[in-house]
Design a protein around this motif. Structure first.
Motif, PDB file in Angstrom:
ATOM      1  N   SER A  84       8.761  -1.731  15.680  1.00 24.53           N
ATOM      2  CA  SER A  84       8.330  -2.128  16.552  1.00 24.53           C
ATOM      3  C   SER A  84       8.824  -3.841  17.109  1.00 24.53           C
ATOM      4  O   SER A  84       9.980  -4.401  16.354  1.00 24.53           O
ATOM      5  CB  SER A  84       6.659  -2.424  16.561  1.00 24.53           C
ATOM      6  OG  SER A  84       6.308  -2.672  15.787  1.00 24.53           O
ATOM      7  N   TRP A  85       8.594  -3.898  18.179  1.00 27.06           N
ATOM      8  CA  TRP A  85       9.214  -5.274  19.073  1.00 27.06           C
ATOM      9  C   TRP A  85       8.680  -6.941  18.089  1.00 27.06           C
ATOM     10  O   TRP A  85       9.299  -7.957  17.919  1.00 27.06           O
ATOM     11  CB  TRP A  85       8.555  -5.667  20.020  1.00 27.06           C
ATOM     12  CG  TRP A  85       6.851  -5.490  20.407  1.00 27.06           C
ATOM     13  CD1 TRP A  85       6.174  -4.680  20.861  1.00 27.06           C
ATOM     14  CD2 TRP A  85       5.932  -6.703  20.357  1.00 27.06           C
ATOM     15  NE1 TRP A  85       4.586  -4.918  20.956  1.00 27.06           N
ATOM     16  CE2 TRP A  85       5.071  -6.477  21.056  1.00 27.06           C
ATOM     17  CE3 TRP A  85       6.419  -8.469  19.988  1.00 27.06           C
ATOM     18  CZ2 TRP A  85       4.003  -7.449  20.801  1.00 27.06           C
ATOM     19  CZ3 TRP A  85       5.566  -9.041  20.261  1.00 27.06           C
ATOM     20  CH2 TRP A  85       4.694  -8.864  20.168  1.00 27.06           C
ATOM     21  N   GLN A  86       6.546  -6.221  17.806  1.00 29.51           N
ATOM     22  CA  GLN A  86       6.547  -7.668  16.553  1.00 29.51           C
ATOM     23  C   GLN A  86       8.490  -7.846  14.960  1.00 29.51           C
ATOM     24  O   GLN A  86       7.950  -8.944  15.054  1.00 29.51           O
ATOM     25  CB  GLN A  86       5.488  -7.808  15.525  1.00 29.51           C
ATOM     26  CG  GLN A  86       4.429  -7.568  16.454  1.00 29.51           C
ATOM     27  CD  GLN A  86       3.841  -6.060  17.863  1.00 29.51           C
ATOM     28  OE1 GLN A  86       4.837  -4.530  17.491  1.00 29.51           O
ATOM     29  NE2 GLN A  86       2.728  -6.421  18.188  1.00 29.51           N
ATOM     30  N   GLY A  87       8.072  -6.369  14.911  1.00 29.76           N
ATOM     31  CA  GLY A  87       9.209  -6.665  13.520  1.00 29.76           C
ATOM     32  C   GLY A  87      10.777  -7.148  14.172  1.00 29.76           C
ATOM     33  O   GLY A  87      11.234  -8.649  13.049  1.00 29.76           O
ATOM     34  N   ALA A  88      10.957  -6.817  15.185  1.00 29.96           N
ATOM     35  CA  ALA A  88      11.988  -7.713  15.408  1.00 29.96           C
ATOM     36  C   ALA A  88      12.557  -9.030  15.574  1.00 29.96           C
ATOM     37  O   ALA A  88      13.292  -9.205  16.021  1.00 29.96           O
ATOM     38  CB  ALA A  88      12.289  -5.993  17.060  1.00 29.96           C
ATOM     39  N   LEU A  89      10.752  -9.202  16.365  1.00 32.47           N
ATOM     40  CA  LEU A  89      11.250 -10.803  17.090  1.00 32.47           C
ATOM     41  C   LEU A  89      10.967 -11.754  15.048  1.00 32.47           C
ATOM     42  O   LEU A  89      11.962 -12.324  15.329  1.00 32.47           O
ATOM     43  CB  LEU A  89       9.805 -11.010  17.420  1.00 32.47           C
ATOM     44  CG  LEU A  89       9.960 -11.287  19.111  1.00 32.47           C
ATOM     45  CD1 LEU A  89       8.240 -11.397  19.999  1.00 32.47           C
ATOM     46  CD2 LEU A  89      10.847 -11.630  19.673  1.00 32.47           C
ATOM     47  N   LEU A  90      10.748 -10.841  14.583  1.00 30.38           N
ATOM     48  CA  LEU A  90      10.881 -11.210  13.482  1.00 30.38           C
ATOM     49  C   LEU A  90      12.056 -11.870  12.700  1.00 30.38           C
ATOM     50  O   LEU A  90      12.177 -12.823  12.202  1.00 30.38           O
ATOM     51  CB  LEU A  90       9.830 -11.266  12.656  1.00 30.38           C
ATOM     52  CG  LEU A  90       9.391 -11.737  11.369  1.00 30.38           C
ATOM     53  CD1 LEU A  90       8.565 -13.141  11.423  1.00 30.38           C
ATOM     54  CD2 LEU A  90       7.771 -10.951   9.729  1.00 30.38           C
ATOM     55  N   ILE A  91      12.415 -10.721  12.674  1.00 25.91           N
ATOM     56  CA  ILE A  91      14.137 -10.783  12.208  1.00 25.91           C
ATOM     57  C   ILE A  91      14.290 -11.788  12.574  1.00 25.91           C
ATOM     58  O   ILE A  91      15.644 -12.342  12.075  1.00 25.91           O
ATOM     59  CB  ILE A  91      14.057  -9.352  12.038  1.00 25.91           C
ATOM     60  CG1 ILE A  91      13.776  -8.067  11.456  1.00 25.91           C
ATOM     61  CG2 ILE A  91      15.457  -9.155  11.986  1.00 25.91           C
ATOM     62  CD1 ILE A  91      13.649  -6.752  11.037  1.00 25.91           C
ATOM     63  N   LEU A  92      14.839 -11.982  14.218  1.00 24.23           N
ATOM     64  CA  LEU A  92      15.542 -12.417  15.037  1.00 24.23           C
ATOM     65  C   LEU A  92      15.041 -13.928  14.461  1.00 24.23           C
ATOM     66  O   LEU A  92      16.001 -14.620  14.569  1.00 24.23           O
ATOM     67  CB  LEU A  92      15.175 -12.262  17.003  1.00 24.23           C
ATOM     68  CG  LEU A  92      16.252 -11.156  17.500  1.00 24.23           C
ATOM     69  CD1 LEU A  92      15.621 -10.819  18.598  1.00 24.23           C
ATOM     70  CD2 LEU A  92      17.226 -11.524  17.222  1.00 24.23           C
ATOM     71  N   GLY A  93      13.385 -14.215  14.722  1.00 24.22           N
ATOM     72  CA  GLY A  93      13.661 -15.552  13.683  1.00 24.22           C
ATOM     73  C   GLY A  93      14.070 -15.885  13.087  1.00 24.22           C
ATOM     74  O   GLY A  93      14.787 -17.286  13.007  1.00 24.22           O
TER      75      GLY A  93
END
Length: 486
Positions: free
Chosen positions: A172-181
């Motif tokens: 999901s977009w939440q997990g993708a943002l966390l990984i990009l962080g």
């Protein structure tokens, strides 16, 4: 890493640790510009999840770009007065925090503050100082070094675009943002590579040093809270700022700055709306992300090849014209985009636009260095990227408003295209007027006295030394304005 000051250096080393600086800047452009471009892949996800229109959702990408460029002078100040290493490491921490907090957002306003403001501020502390460091380490091969360093934006887009799409589908977009962080924390590693170097032209004038040193000694004898201490601090600050930003009064820089405003307005919306536009004409999600990858990989070719070509002797004096050519052709590509409504037609567009986008992005710091000189390059780049801020902020929402109003992308793309073409025409017209009004060269030295030097723009400079008390002063007459020579 201990700070290394090589005060004995008289010119950029054009190699050695400079290649590590290029590698560090390469990684910085991946973690800043490539990641910013990939935020557009989240566009449809944000729009669907929060139930907002094009204009409201486009503000996320706009704020990231705007804050990155708006705070670019802050990055230059931190780099100049503390160190490039400290600035980039701090920026990496802030950018990572913005992504991580953004993954917990419950509405668009949360994303405006976290993914927009906080991440943009972190990117600002990293971007312009890293680019300026490349200019300090390279002179003869400056365009090639910048081409390699700036290609990180294209390579990063090529690799990250499909990866981000896959992460969104899997986590999901939440997990993708966390990984990009976690990914952008690599900026801290890049900062560790930025070993400082002190060149001969970086030293301030002896007169300024004497004034500040005298006042500093007097200040030590005074109370820490006395008015004399405050006066000394103000004087030294004014001396420092005057030396760093004296290029703002140069006519060539003023014209260049105005043209940057129009160029920046045109270049930003494509990276926001290419994927939504492709989806609107029937291209699948994976194919739309693939278009971003193509844009990125061809961007690399433009970075490196234009950097290498403009370092050749036959083109060194035409870097300015090459920059105009690249910006103008990107504008023409925009004008053709509304007629391209299938994947086989959008692929050549991505190739053409990506190539010339990489070309002019590489030449921005090179042209800036030719106008203001190496000493003021960090501050000048901070101002140039600062000027990107307002166009980056308003252009995607304006384009989104046009899409919502007209139910078509045509008006938005045409406005961007004409903006970039006007930027190129403005610079070309200014250069033409300057050539027409240019007075004949007047040399104020005997031919037997001066040292003859040939500069990269083909101009001839005569350095004349005369005795003045116990000091020597150099006076330079240059054929061709817009160059800061010491």
């Amino acid at each position: 890493m201990a700070k290394v000051n090589r005060s004995g250096s008289t010119s950029p080393p054009d190699g050695g640790w400079g290649w590590m600086i290029v590698a560090g800047c390469f990684l910085v452009t991946i973690c800043t510009r490539a990641v910013t471009r990939c935020i557009s892949i989240f566009f449809v996800e944000f729009q669907t999840y929060f139930g907002q229109d094009y204009a409201q959702t486009a503000w996320i990408h706009s704020i990231v770009d705007c804050v990155t460029m708006l705070c670019a002078p802050l990055g230059s100040v931190v780099s100049n007065h503390l160190s490039c290493q400290v600035g980039i490491m701090l920026g990496g921490l802030l950018a990572s925090t913005g992504f991580i907090l953004g993954s917990f957002a419950t509405n668009l306003k949360h994303l405006y503050l976290t993914l927009g403001v906080l991440t943009g501020l972190g990117f600002a502390l990293c971007y312009s100082p890293a680019i300026a460091m490349v200019g300090k380490y390279f002179s003869r091969r400056k365009a090639l070094a910048y081409g390699i360093a700036m290609s990180g934006s294209g390579i990063g887009t090529f690799v990250l675009a499909p990866v981000v799409q896959l992460l969104i589908e899997e986590f999901s977009w939440q997990g993708a943002l966390l990984i990009l962080g976690g990914f952008v924390l690599n900026l801290c590693v890049c900062g560790a590579l930025m070993r400082p170097i002190t060149l001969k032209e970086d030293h301030s004038s002896p007169e300024q040093n004497r004034v500040c040193q005298t006042q500093k000694e007097d200040c030590k004898q005074a109370s820490p809270y006395s008015s004399w201490t405050k006066e000394w601090a103000k004087t030294c600050l004014c001396c420092s700022l005057q030396q760093e930003y004296n290029f703002l009064l140069m006519p060539d820089f003023v014209v260049f700055a105005v043209s940057v405003l129009f160029m920046a307005y045109g270049c930003s919306p494509l990276f926001v709306y290419l994927v939504p536009y492709a989806l609107s004409v029937g291209v699948s999600h994976q194919q739309a992300a693939f278009l971003m990858s193509i844009l990125g990989v061809i961007d690399i070719v433009g970075n490196v090849t234009f950097g290498w070509l403009t370092d050749r002797r036959c083109l060194k004096s035409y870097r300015y014209l090459c920059y105009l050519f690249a910006v103008g052709l990107d504008g023409l590509c925009y004008l053709c985009l509304p007629m391209l409504q299938s994947l086989p037609l959008l692929v050549p567009f991505s190739c053409t636009f990506g190539y010339f986008d990489g070309a002019y992005v590489t030449l921005i710091p090179v042209v800036t260095a030719e106008i203001v000189g190496t000493t003021s390059l960090s501050s000048a780049l901070g101002v140039v990227y600062f000027l990107h801020a307002v166009p980056y902020l308003v252009s995607p929402p304006i384009a989104g408003w046009l899409v919502d109003t007209t139910d078509s992308y045509t008006a938005a793309f045409l406005l961007c295209g004409f903006s970039m073409i006007f930027s190129a025409v403005l610079l070309g017209f200014a250069r033409l007027v300057k050539r027409i009004k240019k007075p004949p060269l007047q040399l104020f030295a005997k031919e037997s006295d001066p040292k003859l030097q040939l500069w990269t723009n083909g101009s001839v400079a005569y350095s004349v030394t005369r005795e003045l008390g116990q000091k020597d002063e150099e006076f330079v007459a240059v054929a061709g304005a817009g160059y800061s020579l010491t």
